[in-house]
Scaffold this motif. Structure first.
Motif, PDB file in Angstrom:
ATOM      1  N   PRO A  79       0.798  -1.223   0.000  1.00 55.69           N
ATOM      2  CA  PRO A  79       0.000   0.000   0.000  1.00 55.69           C
ATOM      3  C   PRO A  79       0.831   1.273   0.000  1.00 55.69           C
ATOM      4  CG  PRO A  79      -0.125  -1.104   2.125  1.00 55.69           C
ATOM      5  CD  PRO A  79       0.547  -2.051   1.189  1.00 55.69           C
ATOM      6  N   GLN A  80       1.981   1.265   0.712  1.00 56.95           N
ATOM      7  CA  GLN A  80       2.834   2.454   0.724  1.00 56.95           C
ATOM      8  C   GLN A  80       3.358   2.762  -0.674  1.00 56.95           C
ATOM      9  OE1 GLN A  80       5.446   0.959   3.970  1.00 56.95           O
ATOM     10  NE2 GLN A  80       5.127   2.971   4.872  1.00 56.95           N
ATOM     11  N   GLY A  81       3.786   1.706  -1.365  1.00 57.32           N
ATOM     12  CA  GLY A  81       4.295   1.896  -2.712  1.00 57.32           C
ATOM     13  C   GLY A  81       3.225   2.389  -3.668  1.00 57.32           C
ATOM     14  N   VAL A  82       2.008   1.872  -3.508  1.00 52.67           N
ATOM     15  CA  VAL A  82       0.900   2.279  -4.374  1.00 52.67           C
ATOM     16  C   VAL A  82       0.565   3.756  -4.166  1.00 52.67           C
ATOM     17  CG1 VAL A  82      -1.565   1.983  -4.831  1.00 52.67           C
ATOM     18  CG2 VAL A  82      -0.099  -0.019  -4.552  1.00 52.67           C
ATOM     19  N   TRP A  83       0.417   4.164  -2.900  1.00 54.79           N
ATOM     20  CA  TRP A  83       0.073   5.567  -2.619  1.00 54.79           C
ATOM     21  C   TRP A  83       1.166   6.511  -3.106  1.00 54.79           C
ATOM     22  CZ3 TRP A  83      -4.597   6.711  -2.233  1.00 54.79           C
ATOM     23  CH2 TRP A  83      -5.514   5.959  -1.503  1.00 54.79           C
ATOM     24  N   PHE A  84       2.429   6.080  -2.961  1.00 53.60           N
ATOM     25  CA  PHE A  84       3.531   6.916  -3.429  1.00 53.60           C
ATOM     26  C   PHE A  84       3.464   7.088  -4.942  1.00 53.60           C
ATOM     27  CE2 PHE A  84       7.937   7.453  -4.906  1.00 53.60           C
ATOM     28  CZ  PHE A  84       8.299   8.571  -4.169  1.00 53.60           C
ATOM     29  N   TYR A  85       3.222   5.996  -5.642  1.00 53.09           N
ATOM     30  CA  TYR A  85       3.125   6.039  -7.101  1.00 53.09           C
ATOM     31  C   TYR A  85       1.992   6.967  -7.529  1.00 53.09           C
ATOM     32  CZ  TYR A  85       2.873   4.409 -11.946  1.00 53.09           C
ATOM     33  OH  TYR A  85       2.865   4.343 -13.318  1.00 53.09           O
ATOM     34  N   ASP A  91       0.958  14.527  -8.858  1.00 53.76           N
ATOM     35  CA  ASP A  91       1.734  15.764  -8.726  1.00 53.76           C
ATOM     36  C   ASP A  91       2.542  16.097  -9.971  1.00 53.76           C
ATOM     37  OD1 ASP A  91       0.729  15.925  -6.202  1.00 53.76           O
ATOM     38  OD2 ASP A  91       2.568  15.269  -5.191  1.00 53.76           O
ATOM     39  N   LYS A  92       3.079  15.047 -10.635  1.00 48.67           N
ATOM     40  CA  LYS A  92       4.015  15.277 -11.731  1.00 48.67           C
ATOM     41  C   LYS A  92       3.498  14.783 -13.083  1.00 48.67           C
ATOM     42  CE  LYS A  92       7.980  14.906  -8.617  1.00 48.67           C
ATOM     43  NZ  LYS A  92       9.270  14.237  -8.344  1.00 48.67           N
ATOM     44  N   ASP A  94       2.594  12.190 -16.001  1.00 51.32           N
ATOM     45  CA  ASP A  94       3.161  10.920 -16.478  1.00 51.32           C
ATOM     46  C   ASP A  94       4.644  11.047 -16.794  1.00 51.32           C
ATOM     47  OD1 ASP A  94       3.132   8.299 -17.143  1.00 51.32           O
ATOM     48  OD2 ASP A  94       2.405   8.579 -19.177  1.00 51.32           O
ATOM     49  N   ARG A  95       5.316  11.973 -16.153  1.00 50.50           N
ATOM     50  CA  ARG A  95       6.725  12.223 -16.460  1.00 50.50           C
ATOM     51  C   ARG A  95       7.631  11.493 -15.474  1.00 50.50           C
ATOM     52  NH1 ARG A  95       6.922  18.531 -16.123  1.00 50.50           N
ATOM     53  NH2 ARG A  95       5.629  17.987 -14.343  1.00 50.50           N
ATOM     54  N   LYS A  96       8.185  10.387 -15.903  1.00 51.08           N
ATOM     55  CA  LYS A  96       9.168   9.652 -15.125  1.00 51.08           C
ATOM     56  C   LYS A  96       8.693   9.396 -13.698  1.00 51.08           C
ATOM     57  CE  LYS A  96      13.168  11.317 -17.742  1.00 51.08           C
ATOM     58  NZ  LYS A  96      14.487  11.981 -17.689  1.00 51.08           N
ATOM     59  N   VAL A  97       7.581   8.694 -13.567  1.00 53.53           N
ATOM     60  CA  VAL A  97       7.094   8.326 -12.248  1.00 53.53           C
ATOM     61  C   VAL A  97       8.120   7.398 -11.590  1.00 53.53           C
ATOM     62  CG1 VAL A  97       5.269   7.149 -10.979  1.00 53.53           C
ATOM     63  CG2 VAL A  97       4.702   8.537 -12.962  1.00 53.53           C
ATOM     64  N   PRO A  98       8.598   7.698 -10.368  1.00 50.56           N
ATOM     65  CA  PRO A  98       9.623   6.875  -9.714  1.00 50.56           C
ATOM     66  C   PRO A  98       9.157   5.429  -9.547  1.00 50.56           C
ATOM     67  CG  PRO A  98       9.246   8.922  -8.512  1.00 50.56           C
ATOM     68  CD  PRO A  98       8.174   8.825  -9.545  1.00 50.56           C
ATOM     69  N   ARG A  99      10.080   4.516  -9.666  1.00 48.49           N
ATOM     70  CA  ARG A  99       9.730   3.106  -9.555  1.00 48.49           C
ATOM     71  C   ARG A  99       9.589   2.671  -8.100  1.00 48.49           C
ATOM     72  NH1 ARG A  99      10.071  -0.438 -13.407  1.00 48.49           N
ATOM     73  NH2 ARG A  99      10.864  -2.056 -12.021  1.00 48.49           N
ATOM     74  N   MET A 100      10.272   3.339  -7.173  1.00 49.22           N
ATOM     75  CA  MET A 100      10.250   2.873  -5.793  1.00 49.22           C
ATOM     76  C   MET A 100      10.348   4.056  -4.841  1.00 49.22           C
ATOM     77  SD  MET A 100       9.998   0.127  -3.993  1.00 49.22           S
ATOM     78  CE  MET A 100      10.472  -1.205  -5.088  1.00 49.22           C
ATOM     79  N   ASN A 101       9.557   4.001  -3.788  1.00 50.29           N
ATOM     80  CA  ASN A 101       9.563   5.044  -2.772  1.00 50.29           C
ATOM     81  C   ASN A 101      10.853   4.943  -1.961  1.00 50.29           C
ATOM     82  OD1 ASN A 101       9.132   6.751  -0.630  1.00 50.29           O
ATOM     83  ND2 ASN A 101       7.073   6.020  -0.178  1.00 50.29           N
ATOM     84  N   PRO A 102      11.677   5.992  -1.929  1.00 52.99           N
ATOM     85  CA  PRO A 102      12.932   5.931  -1.169  1.00 52.99           C
ATOM     86  C   PRO A 102      12.711   5.736   0.322  1.00 52.99           C
ATOM     87  CG  PRO A 102      12.445   8.173  -1.889  1.00 52.99           C
ATOM     88  CD  PRO A 102      11.483   7.268  -2.604  1.00 52.99           C
ATOM     89  N   ASN A 103      11.512   6.091   0.817  1.00 55.67           N
ATOM     90  CA  ASN A 103      11.213   5.890   2.235  1.00 55.67           C
ATOM     91  C   ASN A 103      10.921   4.431   2.546  1.00 55.67           C
ATOM     92  OD1 ASN A 103      11.421   8.629   2.943  1.00 55.67           O
ATOM     93  ND2 ASN A 103       9.376   9.012   2.130  1.00 55.67           N
ATOM     94  N   ILE A 104      10.576   3.653   1.520  1.00 50.71           N
ATOM     95  CA  ILE A 104      10.327   2.227   1.708  1.00 50.71           C
ATOM     96  C   ILE A 104      11.631   1.452   1.592  1.00 50.71           C
ATOM     97  CG2 ILE A 104       9.165   0.187   0.758  1.00 50.71           C
ATOM     98  CD1 ILE A 104       6.947   2.011  -0.175  1.00 50.71           C
ATOM     99  N   VAL A 105      12.439   1.808   0.599  1.00 56.39           N
ATOM    100  CA  VAL A 105      13.732   1.147   0.400  1.00 56.39           C
ATOM    101  C   VAL A 105      14.754   1.836   1.296  1.00 56.39           C
ATOM    102  CG1 VAL A 105      15.405   0.389  -1.305  1.00 56.39           C
ATOM    103  CG2 VAL A 105      13.052   0.781  -1.986  1.00 56.39           C
ATOM    104  N   GLN A 106      14.772   1.482   2.545  1.00 56.22           N
ATOM    105  CA  GLN A 106      15.637   2.158   3.513  1.00 56.22           C
ATOM    106  C   GLN A 106      17.016   1.510   3.556  1.00 56.22           C
ATOM    107  OE1 GLN A 106      13.687   2.351   7.297  1.00 56.22           O
ATOM    108  NE2 GLN A 106      11.757   3.015   6.427  1.00 56.22           N
TER     109      GLN A 106
END
Length: 206
Positions: A79-85, A91-92, A94-106
């Motif tokens: 769910p965290q990854g989905v909400w981040f995506y 916000d941005k 369809d321009r280079k949506v990040p693949r992974m939330n940096p707060n999840i990949v600690q």
């Protein structure tokens, strides 16, 4: 375990039952595919079916695959990854949506892997840590011969787990592990085999 009633703030936790792997809660801690589609429709009503399918596929690459047991048929999305995506998409655009939330990949996860490797802990300790950290998930259905088997939930977490382990191994073992990775075998089995060899060698030196 005895119950110590003197400290009412925490002592009552002695009686808590861990329900993490209870079947009734298998689908409680994540999104289903239908949930993701509904979120896309609600948050982006002007988005067409083809574009929605594209983003669903993109979210699937990094967020799906989590099972709390080998009896859980449908894998859940993180769910965290989905909400981040979705937030980045809103916000941005369809321009280079990040693949992974940096707060999840600690980075602390890699530090834990490095600690276990350095201490030559049992391979099972490494895999257990990887499971509880979100690196690994259960395979469905349960393996007829081996029972519960841990696998990578998705390619993103597979790459993170492999990289964390390889970066923590000495050069010789790292090279051997990479060779095994190139072969068509389970990456968990490959890492575990190399890791077992490293543990055995390290223990022999001690």
């Amino acid at each position: 375990m005895p119950v110590a009633w003197s400290d009412t703030s925490v002592a009552s936790l002695n009686t808590v039952e861990d329900l993490t792997h209870t079947d009734a809660f298998q689908e409680a801690l994540g999104f289903k595919s239908s949930d993701i589609e509904e979120l896309l429709v609600r948050r982006f009503p002007a988005m067409g079916p083809e574009e929605r399918a594209k983003h669903l596929a993109s979210i699937r690459c990094t967020c799906i695959g989590y099972r709390r047991s080998s009896s859980q048929a449908e894998a859940l999305y993180n769910p965290q990854g989905v909400w981040f995506y979705l937030k980045q998409l809103q916000d941005k655009g369809d321009r280079k949506v990040p693949r992974m939330n940096p707060n999840i990949v600690q980075p602390v996860r890699d530090e834990v892997v490095a600690f276990l490797v350095k201490q030559a802990a049992a391979p099972q300790a490494l895999l257990s840590m990887a499971y509880y950290s979100g690196y690994l998930s259960f395979q469905y259905p349960k393996h007829e011969l081996h029972g519960d088997v841990l696998v990578a939930p998705n390619k993103a977490m597979r790459d993170l787990f492999v990289t964390a382990v390889l970066n923590s191994l000495p050069g010789h073992y790292k090279t051997k592990a990479k060779e095994l990775m190139r072969q068509d075998e389970s990456f968990v089995d490959a890492v575990t085999r190399v890791y077992k060899a490293y543990v055995a060698a390290t223990s022999a030196v001690k």
